[in-house]
Design an enzyme around this catalytic site. Sequence first.
Site, PDB file in Angstrom:
ATOM      1  N   HIS A 179      23.309  24.919  51.151  1.00 26.14           N
ATOM      2  CA  HIS A 179      24.762  25.071  51.354  1.00 26.14           C
ATOM      3  C   HIS A 179      25.514  25.242  50.031  1.00 26.14           C
ATOM      4  O   HIS A 179      26.711  25.509  50.034  1.00 26.14           O
ATOM      5  CB  HIS A 179      25.339  23.860  52.099  1.00 26.14           C
ATOM      6  CG  HIS A 179      24.861  23.742  53.514  1.00 26.14           C
ATOM      7  ND1 HIS A 179      24.977  24.760  54.426  1.00 26.14           N
ATOM      8  CD2 HIS A 179      24.242  22.718  54.179  1.00 26.14           C
ATOM      9  CE1 HIS A 179      24.458  24.382  55.586  1.00 26.14           C
ATOM     10  NE2 HIS A 179      23.996  23.147  55.461  1.00 26.14           N
ATOM     11  N   ASP A 204      16.483  26.280  58.438  1.00 25.46           N
ATOM     12  CA  ASP A 204      17.250  25.061  58.706  1.00 25.46           C
ATOM     13  C   ASP A 204      18.190  25.342  59.889  1.00 25.46           C
ATOM     14  O   ASP A 204      18.584  26.490  60.129  1.00 25.46           O
ATOM     15  CB  ASP A 204      18.057  24.695  57.449  1.00 25.46           C
ATOM     16  CG  ASP A 204      18.791  23.380  57.575  1.00 25.46           C
ATOM     17  OD1 ASP A 204      18.261  22.366  57.079  1.00 25.46           O
ATOM     18  OD2 ASP A 204      19.899  23.358  58.155  1.00 25.46           O
ATOM     19  N   HIS A 220      21.235  24.753  60.131  1.00 24.94           N
ATOM     20  CA  HIS A 220      22.571  25.197  59.700  1.00 24.94           C
ATOM     21  C   HIS A 220      22.491  26.492  58.885  1.00 24.94           C
ATOM     22  O   HIS A 220      21.563  26.673  58.096  1.00 24.94           O
ATOM     23  CB  HIS A 220      23.236  24.107  58.848  1.00 24.94           C
ATOM     24  CG  HIS A 220      23.374  22.801  59.570  1.00 24.94           C
ATOM     25  ND1 HIS A 220      22.425  21.797  59.477  1.00 24.94           N
ATOM     26  CD2 HIS A 220      24.326  22.366  60.423  1.00 24.94           C
ATOM     27  CE1 HIS A 220      22.803  20.782  60.249  1.00 24.94           C
ATOM     28  NE2 HIS A 220      23.947  21.089  60.829  1.00 24.94           N
ATOM     29  N   ASP A 259      15.968  19.890  61.070  1.00 21.33           N
ATOM     30  CA  ASP A 259      17.072  19.558  61.986  1.00 21.33           C
ATOM     31  C   ASP A 259      17.168  20.530  63.160  1.00 21.33           C
ATOM     32  O   ASP A 259      18.073  20.415  63.993  1.00 21.33           O
ATOM     33  CB  ASP A 259      18.420  19.436  61.237  1.00 21.33           C
ATOM     34  CG  ASP A 259      18.649  20.506  60.205  1.00 21.33           C
ATOM     35  OD1 ASP A 259      17.840  21.460  60.119  1.00 21.33           O
ATOM     36  OD2 ASP A 259      19.646  20.399  59.462  1.00 21.33           O
TER      37      ASP A 259
HETATM   38 ZN   LIG Z   1      20.729  21.565  58.217  1.00 18.75          ZN
END
Ligand SMILES: [Zn+2]
Length: 357
Positions: A176, A210, A212, A299
């Site tokens: 991120h 991931d 996200h 995740d």
């Molecule tokens: Zn994540």
Amino acid sequence: MNVYYSDTHRQHNPAFELFDGGQRVPYLENPDRLDKILSALDKTAWAEIKEPLDFGLDPILAVHDPGYINFLASAWDEWIAMQPASDTPSQNLVLLPATFALRRKPHIPASVLGRAGYYIMDLSAGIVKGTYKAARASVNCALSAAKLIADNSGNISSLADQPASAFALCRPPGHHSGKDYAAGYCFINNAAVAANWLSAGGKVALLDIDYHACNGTQDIFYDRSDVLTISLHGDPDFEYPYYAGYPDEIGEGDGLNFHHNFPLPSGTSDITYLVALEKALDVILGYSPKFLVVSVGADIYKGDPLGKFNISHKGIKDIGHYISKLGLPTLVVMEGGYNNEDLGGNVTAFLSSFVGS
Ligand SMILES: [Zn+2]
């Protein structure tokens, strides 16, 4: 398989983070995550844990803005020096701004809180005393693993016809974090720094699985054609990081058509995921990269406290198998995954295809 790990990650252990609605909760991206992964790796016959080498600042500054890295290096000391005397122990304090820049104006304020609002995107990237040191050790794990696969990419192991692979057990994670911002538990983009370092030796594909969207990685390589970036993730229409990860974001300039997003719905099952993954892998095959970097987040697993997919343990193993079938020298970089109890088993299941077990 060589696994690069540094105990320095423990120095980054914020006492809390803030969820939507201002809810103060224990930090989910905690040292226990890596303890669980290490303990599962210890039980395998193939994982060899190694200390990372120190690559210094140059490979980091080849990706990140120097002003941002200077901020990470000094922010805690500057901020703590401003705090009035109180009974709160410093390990219970976290540097988090209350004002965020939106980047509409280019001014970077002199005050440390002003710079925090400029360089931090959200309330899950709080800084504590050991954050910068931990982030430096984390990126060294990724670079050490990258060096190993670069050194070995011409040599097929005599034990098996597997191409070179290595695992960077990074914490804090990185995907991120953009050129000049921290976000979502991430401070230095480990996978991006390693992919950029590898790109000196040939084309690199970076696949982010991931849960996200990898907004930071997307930003860093958005105008480049020598590093193909692909992300499968929860649709940002409903999921963090909300402002990146849409299918019409396909790169720009020289990077046009070298970034691809595969947003997936809430409740995504193994089958739905694997169908999307096959499309992503076809794009990678068409690109003919010399190296593959995989940002892996567990995740995507069903019941993750920060995820909404329904991927099973077997699904995670299958995802690793599909990716390993590309037959490329592969650097696997740890990103998220917050169901600590099942994290170790899921990570070893993912990695097992890369060691042929
Ligand atoms: Zn994540």
